[in-house]
Scaffold this active site. Sequence first.
Site, PDB file in Angstrom:
ATOM      1  N   ASP A 105      -1.259  -6.072 -12.038  1.00 30.66           N
ATOM      2  CA  ASP A 105      -0.007  -5.414 -11.673  1.00 30.66           C
ATOM      3  C   ASP A 105       1.068  -6.512 -11.644  1.00 30.66           C
ATOM      4  OD1 ASP A 105       2.030  -4.157 -10.175  1.00 30.66           O
ATOM      5  OD2 ASP A 105       0.647  -2.911  -9.074  1.00 30.66           O
ATOM      6  N   ASP A 161      -9.556   2.033  -5.892  1.00 34.19           N
ATOM      7  CA  ASP A 161      -9.733   2.808  -4.667  1.00 34.19           C
ATOM      8  C   ASP A 161      -8.431   3.336  -4.089  1.00 34.19           C
ATOM      9  OD1 ASP A 161      -9.075  -0.022  -3.968  1.00 34.19           O
ATOM     10  OD2 ASP A 161      -9.114   0.808  -1.937  1.00 34.19           O
TER      11      ASP A 161
HETATM   12  P1  IMP Z   1      -1.556  -7.801  -8.600  1.00 35.57           P
HETATM   13  O1  IMP Z   1      -1.926  -9.025  -7.793  1.00 35.57           O
HETATM   14  O2  IMP Z   1      -0.218  -7.237  -8.172  1.00 35.57           O
HETATM   15  O3  IMP Z   1      -1.615  -8.039 -10.086  1.00 35.57           O
HETATM   16  O4  IMP Z   1      -2.548  -6.650  -8.217  1.00 35.57           O
HETATM   17  C1  IMP Z   1      -3.852  -6.656  -8.547  1.00 35.57           C
HETATM   18  C2  IMP Z   1      -4.690  -5.980  -7.491  1.00 35.57           C
HETATM   19  O5  IMP Z   1      -3.969  -4.944  -6.795  1.00 35.57           O
HETATM   20  C3  IMP Z   1      -5.868  -5.305  -8.156  1.00 35.57           C
HETATM   21  O6  IMP Z   1      -6.992  -6.145  -8.105  1.00 35.57           O
HETATM   22  C4  IMP Z   1      -6.057  -4.066  -7.318  1.00 35.57           C
HETATM   23  O7  IMP Z   1      -6.949  -4.345  -6.268  1.00 35.57           O
HETATM   24  C5  IMP Z   1      -4.724  -3.756  -6.709  1.00 35.57           C
HETATM   25  N1  IMP Z   1      -4.017  -2.671  -7.438  1.00 35.57           N
HETATM   26  C6  IMP Z   1      -2.902  -2.796  -8.200  1.00 35.57           C
HETATM   27  N2  IMP Z   1      -2.516  -1.620  -8.701  1.00 35.57           N
HETATM   28  C7  IMP Z   1      -3.417  -0.707  -8.250  1.00 35.57           C
HETATM   29  C8  IMP Z   1      -3.554   0.714  -8.437  1.00 35.57           C
HETATM   30  O8  IMP Z   1      -2.771   1.378  -9.120  1.00 35.57           O
HETATM   31  N3  IMP Z   1      -4.614   1.288  -7.820  1.00 35.57           N
HETATM   32  C9  IMP Z   1      -5.503   0.595  -7.047  1.00 35.57           C
HETATM   33  N4  IMP Z   1      -5.411  -0.738  -6.858  1.00 35.57           N
HETATM   34  C10 IMP Z   1      -4.366  -1.376  -7.432  1.00 35.57           C
END
Ligand code: IMP
Length: 177
Positions: A105, A161
């Site tokens: 994300d 989740d």
């Molecule tokens: P980032 O650090 O913002 O790239 O987010 C990554 C982590 O956020 C992933 O490993 C997920 O655990 C969680 N995450 C991000 N988007 C979602 C979503 O749409 N559904 C569930 N978990 C999410």
Amino acid sequence: MIKDVRSQLNVLISKDKIQNRINQLALNISNDYNGKPLTLVSILRGSIFFTVDLARKLDLIFDMEFVELSSYGNDFESSGNIKINKDLTNPVENRHLLIIEDIIDTGHSLKFITEHLKKYNPLSIATCVLLDKASKRVADITPNYVGFVIPDKFIIGYGLDYYGHFRNVDYIGYLGE
Ligand code: IMP
Ligand code: MG
């Protein structure tokens, strides 16, 4: 009590599409790592379903490690503030690492774990994500293997989740419009 949201989920990516894409990713990865000492590093807990399905399709010799991260912030957005709950078990010097993650994300999590694993002096580090919310990227990281680029929706299922639940939904779904 967690509300049962399963009947409210819309399908973003069906079970069959997930498996077809995993087969293609597995072919690419099998070509790229043929003959190399490879360790898959699965990020708990969201990526376990993806890790297992991908691993079964790899025509390679490899071992597996698991790390668990936690991010302070709310359940829907990761903050930049990430901590390691569980680190690698075995040394990975002289091994190529392929990090397996369910979704990228902002990119904070993947960037953090990539930087962390560099300290263990592996031969190389690459990343494989099933889902990429590319429009949300903040951190400077581009995954090496991507299953699907998806819009900015909150995803549930296939490991992802909702308040710790519904990881077993066997397609990739979302709530809302
Ligand atoms: P980032 O650090 O913002 O790239 O987010 C990554 C982590 O956020 C992933 O490993 C997920 O655990 C969680 N995450 C991000 N988007 C979602 C979503 O749409 N559904 C569930 N978990 C999410
Ligand atoms: Mg995760």
